[in-house]
Design an enzyme around this catalytic site. Structure first.
Site, mmCIF file in Angstrom:
data_model
loop_
_atom_site.group_PDB
_atom_site.id
_atom_site.type_symbol
_atom_site.label_atom_id
_atom_site.label_comp_id
_atom_site.label_asym_id
_atom_site.label_seq_id
_atom_site.Cartn_x
_atom_site.Cartn_y
_atom_site.Cartn_z
ATOM 1 N N ASP A 96 -1.814 -9.809 8.675
ATOM 2 C CA ASP A 96 -1.601 -9.152 7.385
ATOM 3 C C ASP A 96 -0.645 -7.989 7.653
ATOM 4 O O ASP A 96 -1.016 -6.828 7.563
ATOM 5 C CB ASP A 96 -2.915 -8.666 6.778
ATOM 6 C CG ASP A 96 -2.751 -8.173 5.335
ATOM 7 O OD1 ASP A 96 -1.646 -8.333 4.780
ATOM 8 O OD2 ASP A 96 -3.717 -7.623 4.784
ATOM 9 N N ARG A 111 0.810 -1.220 0.000
ATOM 10 C CA ARG A 111 0.000 0.000 0.000
ATOM 11 C C ARG A 111 0.843 1.269 0.000
ATOM 12 O O ARG A 111 1.909 1.317 0.633
ATOM 13 C CB ARG A 111 -0.935 -0.007 1.210
ATOM 14 C CG ARG A 111 -1.959 -1.120 1.169
ATOM 15 C CD ARG A 111 -2.668 -1.321 2.483
ATOM 16 N NE ARG A 111 -3.704 -2.360 2.339
ATOM 17 C CZ ARG A 111 -3.469 -3.673 2.494
ATOM 18 N NH1 ARG A 111 -2.257 -4.111 2.810
ATOM 19 N NH2 ARG A 111 -4.457 -4.542 2.334
ATOM 20 N N HIS A 167 -0.927 -2.418 -4.442
ATOM 21 C CA HIS A 167 -0.276 -3.241 -5.473
ATOM 22 C C HIS A 167 -0.213 -2.562 -6.841
ATOM 23 O O HIS A 167 -0.306 -3.211 -7.888
ATOM 24 C CB HIS A 167 -0.971 -4.595 -5.599
ATOM 25 C CG HIS A 167 -0.889 -5.453 -4.375
ATOM 26 N ND1 HIS A 167 0.181 -5.423 -3.517
ATOM 27 C CD2 HIS A 167 -1.760 -6.372 -3.861
ATOM 28 C CE1 HIS A 167 -0.020 -6.289 -2.527
ATOM 29 N NE2 HIS A 167 -1.194 -6.868 -2.717
ATOM 30 N N GLU A 175 5.234 -12.371 1.195
ATOM 31 C CA GLU A 175 5.569 -11.474 0.092
ATOM 32 C C GLU A 175 6.797 -10.639 0.475
ATOM 33 O O GLU A 175 6.718 -9.756 1.326
ATOM 34 C CB GLU A 175 4.395 -10.547 -0.200
ATOM 35 C CG GLU A 175 3.085 -11.260 -0.475
ATOM 36 C CD GLU A 175 1.890 -10.353 -0.260
ATOM 37 O OE1 GLU A 175 1.788 -9.319 -0.959
ATOM 38 O OE2 GLU A 175 1.072 -10.650 0.626
ATOM 39 N N HIS A 218 2.871 -12.771 -5.201
ATOM 40 C CA HIS A 218 1.731 -12.844 -4.288
ATOM 41 C C HIS A 218 1.134 -14.256 -4.238
ATOM 42 O O HIS A 218 -0.090 -14.417 -4.132
ATOM 43 C CB HIS A 218 0.662 -11.835 -4.719
ATOM 44 C CG HIS A 218 -0.222 -11.348 -3.617
ATOM 45 N ND1 HIS A 218 -1.023 -12.187 -2.878
ATOM 46 C CD2 HIS A 218 -0.440 -10.097 -3.139
ATOM 47 C CE1 HIS A 218 -1.711 -11.474 -1.996
ATOM 48 N NE2 HIS A 218 -1.368 -10.197 -2.126
#
Length: 354
Positions: A251, A80, A105, A316, A178
Site C-alpha cells: 500500500d 493521505r 481521500h 491509483e 480507486h
C-alpha cells in the site's frame, strides 16, 4: 454506443443514472452518476468471453456505503494528508480527521459521495462527462472548484479517464480513480498469482502503520518493493520487511519513471495467466499508489460474490501522499485561475504468455 438507465435512487428518492459505454466488439464499461464511479469494466478473455475485471456492487445501497472506495472518483485530493492540515501561502487549511489523525481521500463524504451532473455524452467517442461545482470550503478545501470527469471507452478496449477543473482560489487538485482490478474476473479469488510491473525505480517509504511517507525517495532495488520486472503480486508480499508489515502488504506510492508535466507514458502493466487478460496503465501523473487490497474483508460484492483480503488491486495515479506538506514532492496545488488536467487510461488486451 452510450446508453443510460436508472441504477437506483438516493435516500431522498432522487434517481441515479448509470451509463453503459459499449464499443464495436461488445466490450463495455459502466459508470455511475453518483460519485462518478466505475461500476463495471467487461473485456474479452483469451477465449473471447467477456470478463468483468473490477470489484463493485450490484445496487445503490452498496455505493452509498462503499467503505472500500470501489471504483470511486477521489477528490479533491487522493490519499493521505498528515494531521489533516496544510498551509497555502501561510494560511492554514484544516480538514476532517477521518483516518487516525489524518485526512484520507478528502473525506468524509468526498467526491465519491456526491451527485454529478451529466455535462456531455459523445456517441462518436463513446464517452460521458460528469461535472460538478465543489463549493468554496467543501470538506475544508479553499476555492470554488469547477471540475469534470470524462470516461471514454475506445474500440481498442482502452478506458480513458480525464479530469479537468478550474478554481477561483489556490487549492489542492490531485484526483484519482480507486478501482480494484482482478484480471481473472471479479469474485474469482485473490490476485496474488497475477503478475505486475511498475515502471518505478523509487518509492516513498512510510513511517509506520498510519502510512504517512517519511519524505524521502527510496530505491526499490534489492527490496520486496521492486516491480521493475514483472513478478506475481504475492511473490514477496509476506516478506519480513518493515514497509510491508506497517501496511499489511503493498500500500505504497511509487515514483514513476520518466515523469514530465503533461507527458503520458506507460507506468505499469498487469497480467492474469488464468484469463490471458493484460492491462497497461498510461498516465501523466508523477506517482501511482499500488494497493493490494489488504483490508478487504467479507465485502458483499457483485453477483453474490463475497470479496475477501487481496481479491483486487488498485493502481491509483496521483502525486505522492501528503505531497501538499512535503516541499520535495510534486506539488498538488492548483493556482487560482489555472486549469487542472490529468489523464490516465487502462488498456486491455490478450497476452499469450509472460
Amino acid at each position: 454506443m452510450v446508453t443510460e438507465r436508472v441504477f437506483g435512487e438516493l435516500r431522498t428518492g432522487e434517481n441515479v443514472s448509470i451509463f453503459h459505454l459499449e464499443n464495436e466488439s461488445g466490450a463495455y464499461a459502466e459508470v455511475l452518476q453518483y460519485g462518478a464511479i466505475l461500476v463495471k469494466l467487461c473485456v474479452p478473455d483469451k477465449d473471447g468471453k467477456l470478463t468483468d475485471v473490477v470489484l463493485g456492487y450490484d445496487d445503490m445501497q452498496g455505493y452509498l456505503t462503499n467503505g472500500c472506495f470501489f471504483g470511486a472518483t477521489i477528490g479533491r485530493n487522493g490519499n493521505r494528508i498528515e494531521d489533516a492540515r496544510f498551509s497555502i501561502y501561510g494560511e492554514e487549511v484544516v480538514l476532517a480527521r477521518n483516518e487516525n489523525c489524518n485526512n484520507l481521500h478528502s473525506g468524509p463524504d468526498g467526491f465519491e459521495k456526491k451527485m454529478w451532473e451529466v455535462e456531455n455524452i459523445d456517441e462518436k467517442k463513446n464517452s460521458v462527462t460528469f461535472f460538478r461545482i465543489s463549493p468554496d470550503g467543501e470538506n475544508g478545501f479553499p476555492g470554488e472548484l469547477r471540475i469534470s470527469v470524462k470516461y471514454e471507452f475506445t474500440d481498442e478496449n482502452e478506458l480513458k479517464i480525464t479530469y479537468q477543473g478550474v478554481s477561483d482560489k489556490t487549492t489542492v487538485a490531485n484526483m484519482t480513480n480507486h478501482s480494484y482490478f482482478n484480471l481473472s474476473g471479479e469474485g474469482s479469488g485473490n490476485v496474488l498469482g497475477q503478475y505486475l510491473t511498475i515502471h518505478a525505480g523509487y518509492f516513498t517509504p512510510v513511517r509506520d502503520s498510519q502510512s504517512i511517507p517519511t519524505g524521502e525517495y527510496a530505491p526499490v532495488a534489492g527490496t520486496p518493493m521492486d516491480f521493475t520486472r514483472m513478478k506475481p503480486i504475492g511473490q514477496d508480499i509476506e516478506a519480513d520487511y518493515d514497509q510491508l508489515k506497517f501496511t499489511g502488504g503493498y500500500d505504497h506510492n511509487y515514483v514513476t519513471d520518466n515523469y514530465s508535466e503533461g507527458h503520458k507514458r506507460n507506468i505499469a502493466s498487469a497480467y492474469s495467466p488464468v484469463t490471458g487478460i493484460a492491462m497497461d496503465v498510461v498516465s501523466d501523473c508523477p506517482g501511482v499508489q499500488f494497493y493490494a487490497g489488504n483490508f478487504i474483508e467479507k465485502e458483499a460484492g457483485k453477483n453474490g460474490h463475497i470479496y475477501g483480503r487481496r481479491d483486487g488491486f488498485c493502481l491509483e495515479t496521483q502525486a505522492e501522499p501528503n505531497a501538499v506538506n512535503v516541499e520535495s514532492f510534486h506539488s498538488p496545488l492548483l493556482e487560482e485561475g489555472d486549469t487542472y488536467r490529468s489523464d490516465t487510461s487502462y488498456k486491455f488486451y490478450i497476452r499469450e504468455k509472460l
